[in-house]
Each structure stands twice: as structure tokens, then as C-alpha cells.
Design a protein around this motif. Structure first.
Motif, short mmCIF file in Angstrom:
data_model
loop_
_atom_site.label_atom_id
_atom_site.label_comp_id
_atom_site.label_asym_id
_atom_site.label_seq_id
_atom_site.Cartn_x
_atom_site.Cartn_y
_atom_site.Cartn_z
N LYS A 179 30.25 8.26 -48.22
CA LYS A 179 30.26 7.49 -46.97
C LYS A 179 30.79 6.07 -47.15
O LYS A 179 31.50 5.55 -46.29
CB LYS A 179 28.83 7.45 -46.41
N TYR A 180 30.48 5.44 -48.29
CA TYR A 180 30.82 4.01 -48.44
C TYR A 180 31.93 3.75 -49.47
O TYR A 180 32.33 2.60 -49.65
CB TYR A 180 29.56 3.20 -48.80
N TYR A 216 21.34 4.64 -44.18
CA TYR A 216 22.70 4.42 -43.65
C TYR A 216 22.74 3.18 -42.76
O TYR A 216 23.66 2.37 -42.83
CB TYR A 216 23.17 5.63 -42.84
N GLN A 217 21.72 3.06 -41.93
CA GLN A 217 21.66 1.94 -40.97
C GLN A 217 21.68 0.59 -41.72
O GLN A 217 22.42 -0.33 -41.36
CB GLN A 217 20.37 2.08 -40.17
N ASP A 226 25.11 0.15 -43.45
CA ASP A 226 26.14 -0.17 -42.45
C ASP A 226 26.12 -1.67 -42.15
O ASP A 226 27.17 -2.33 -42.11
CB ASP A 226 25.90 0.61 -41.15
N ARG A 254 29.00 -4.62 -43.56
CA ARG A 254 29.79 -5.32 -42.54
C ARG A 254 29.71 -6.83 -42.64
O ARG A 254 30.39 -7.56 -41.93
CB ARG A 254 29.34 -4.88 -41.14
#
Length: 382
Positions: free
Chosen positions: A176-177, A124-125, A128, A132
Motif C-alpha cells: 500500500k505505501y 491505514y488511517q 495515510d 501526507r
């Protein structure tokens, strides 16, 4: 029903034209029509749509063969982006990749312990951070992960070193994405990466790519298509027993190929704390290091002899950290393979070292999103 069929034909034609343009640096409409056997009118209609989408651009004129000089078309490399993840190293590596397989941005995170939840948080990190970045639109995420993977369901069935069992990774990441996600075994991803970007491979060629890092796996391409077997585990050679009553493997069995031929095995046998140290003494002529590396190569070669006998694929590419031992290691693998396989088959089998290192998995995972299905390039939401 008729409408659906018409729609399917349109999509088939579009994908055919797009694949042909992808396969060339630049190409004219007339040449696309010749290669695809579509009519010039159909090609023109499809190309107009691709120009409107910004996926294709006109890039000047080609040479005339009598008549008008043709206008050349090319893929707009930065019109869409994909994310590729390699979760098979001692650090997780993620990258944003454009449509020509150029890596635009890389994010890495070290993996410290065998903890399934922490490993997932690390994924996830990385995502993320990558989502971005300024690269837009991102149209999909491809993940190369160690272990047994059910690609169809997007589930990591068993990744021993990450402590993942039946993890629905695709589902978690899609939720999540809000992007399409494909998950496949890291060696299978590396095979696609080497096949698409790593050298002079024909589109319908057969190829085996053997990835030797902490684990060992093979990716198999037959007629240019990834062969995953009935359960998705084709090429899972690292956990085949090669040494009776050998060392205990992470999978619970004894004497697996991984316990004698992987990076982890070599570092352990040398009683050293890193591969870099082993390579250093190996290059300085240390006799123990030479013996350990040679033994690792010979066990791998014996396993490859079984693959050669089963599949008779004549081109095998070696990738992963063990390739850092260079030609001495490759020769040990090759000699053992030649000795172990039926001589008529082994003689015509070429064994070479890959060109893409850890990038093969990243590029393969992202390319896999597009193999034979370009629909995510036309996602309305992007």
C-alpha cells in the motif's frame, strides 16, 4: 562474484562510518578512522559520498592536537524520516521520527473493540495521515504490535486483543505505501527504544525491558542485539501460567501472568472503569488499591526472578502504564524478584523505571529499521 564482494565491502565500510557518526554528536574524519580501523582515504571517500547524499554535514572545527584543526561531521537529523507505530495501547499511536529519534508529528486513534479488520483499517488511517505530512522523504515504517510476531516474515502470528491471526502485516503495508516495513513485538520495540534513546546504555550491553500495559512482555537485548529466539517470541512472559486454576486469560489458558499483574487485571480487580481512577484512589492511600497493586508487583517479580535465573542479565528496565504506580510498585516487584531468584544473582540485578513511556515502542520500532542496515537511507526512489 568479485564485483559483489567489492560492493559488499563498500557497503560494510559505509555502514561502519555511518554508525560511528550516528554514535557521536560530532566527530572528525581522523577520529572516525581511528574508531573504525579504516584507512583515512577510505573514510574520506565514504564521507564524501555521505555529504553528497545530504546525510552528513560539516559542522565547524574541533580542537587541534598539533597540526590542522579537524573539521567535524554530524548526521543531518532531518535529511530522512521514519514512521514508528505503537499498536499496544488502548489507542493506536503513530509518529514521524527523524534520524536523531526526535518525534516530529504524532497521530492517535482510539481502538474501540476487538475487531481485526477495523484494527487494520485504523493502521491505514494513521499511516495515510502521516505519509501526507510535509516530512519527506520517509524511508521506512516500523511497527510495534502486541502478540507473537514473526519479524522475518513480517507476520503477526497471534495478537489476541486485536483478533489478528497470521496477518501478513509487512506485506500489506509495503504494497500500500511502497516503503520497507518491519514488524516486531511491542515489548521488543520498547526494549530497543529504551536501549537506543532511554539512557546511558553501552552499545554492547545486555538489557531486559519489561513492558507492563494491558499485556505483559519482555524485550531482551544481548550484546546490544535484540534477541528474539528461534520463533520470534523470546520474552513472551505474559502468557506463562503463574497461578494454578487462576482466572481465564484471553489466550484460553488459566492463571497467566497477565491475569494478575497487568493494567487490565488491576482495573478489573478494583472493579473500576479506568486506570486513572485506580491511580487516584491508590495515591489517596486506599488500602484495597495498595493490596491489589502490591500483589500485581509480587507476581511480576516472581516472573522476573525466572528471567534472572535463566539469563543473569543485571539491568532490567520497567516500562508501561503500571509504572505510574511509582516506587511502591517497583519495590514490590523488586522484593519479590530478590526473594525468588538465587541470591547471588539477584543482588547484582538493578531494576529501574524507564524514561520514555509509550514513545519507547515508537522510537524502537523506527530505530529497528536502521539497526545494522542503513541501506534504506540510500533508496534511489526517495
Amino acid at each position: 562474484m568479485k564485483k559483489a564482494t567489492h560492493q559488499q565491502t563498500k557497503q560494510h565500510n559505509r555502514d561502519l562510518v555511518l554508525r560511528t557518526i550516528f554514535a557521536n554528536d560530532s566527530i572528525s574524519r581522523a577520529e572516525v578512522a581511528r574508531v573504525t580501523n579504516l584507512t583515512r582515504t577510505t573514510v574520506s571517500d565514504v564521507v564524501n559520498g555521505l555529504l553528497t547524499e545530504g546525510l552528513v554535514e560539516e559542522v565547524g572545527r574541533g580542537e587541534s592536537i598539533g597540526g590542522k584543526t579537524p573539521i567535524l561531521l554530524s548526521i543531518v537529523a532531518d535529511s530522512r524520516y521514519l514512521i514508528g507505530l505503537n499498536l499496544a495501547q488502548d489507542k493506536f499511536i503513530g509518529a514521524v521520527v527523524n534520524l536523531r529519534g526526535e518525534i516530529k508529528e504524532i497521530v492517535e486513534a482510539p481502538v474501540h473493540d476487538d475487531n481485526g479488520e477495523k484494527a487494520l483499517q485504523l493502521v491505514y488511517q494513521i499511516l495515510d495521515q502521516l505519509t501526507r505530512k510535509k516530512f519527506k522523504p520517509i524511508v521506512g515504517i516500523g511497527v510495534g504490535t502486541p502478540g507473537l510476531v514473526n519479524t522475518r516474515e513480517g507476520v503477526v502470528v497471534n495478537a489476541v486483543n486485536l483478533e489478528w491471526q497470521n496477518l501478513p502485516l509487512s506485506q500489506l503495508l509495503e504494497k500500500k505505501y511502497k516503503l520497507p516495513v518491519l514488524v516486531l513485538n511491542d515489548s521488543q520495540a520498547a526494549a530497543i527504544g529504551e536501549f537506543v534513546y532511554g539512557g546511558d546504555h553501552l552499545p554492547d550491553e545486555n538489557l531486559i525491558v519489561v513492558n507492563v500495559i494491558h499485556g505483559i512482555g519482555a524485550g531482551i537485548l544481548i550484546n546490544g542485539q535484540l534477541f528474539q529466539g528461534d520463533g520470534g517470541g523470546a520474552g513472551e512472559i505474559g502468557h506463562v501460567v503463574v497461578l494454578e486454576n487462576g482466572e481465564l486469560c484471553r489466550c484460553g489458558k488459566r492463571g497467566c501472568l497477565e491475569t494478575v499483574a497487568s493494567v487490565r487485571a488491576v482495573v478489573k480487580q478494583m472493579k473500576m472503569d479506568s486506570l486513572d481512577n485506580v491511580i487516584s484512589v491508590f495515591q489517596n492511600g486506599d488500602s484495597k488499591a495498595k493490596s491489589v497493586v502490591d500483589r500485581a508487583g509480587r507476581y511480576l517479580g516472581t516472573s522476573l526472578a525466572n528471567l534472572v535465573g535463566t539469563l543473569n542479565i543485571q539491568k532490567i528496565v520497567l516500562t508501561g502504564d503500571m509504572t505510574r504506580f511509582g516506587d511502591d510498585w517497583r519495590k514490590a516487584v523488586s522484593e519479590s524478584m530478590q526473594t525468588g531468584a538465587f541470591s547471588g544473582l539477584a543482588e547484582s540485578t538493578k531494576l529501574q523505571i524507564g524514561t520514555l513511556d509509550y514513545r519507547a515502542c515508537i522510537l524502537g520500532a523506527s530505530a529497528f529499521l536502521l539497526l545494522d542496515d542503513y541501506s534504506l537511507l540510500f533508496n534511489e526512489e526517495n
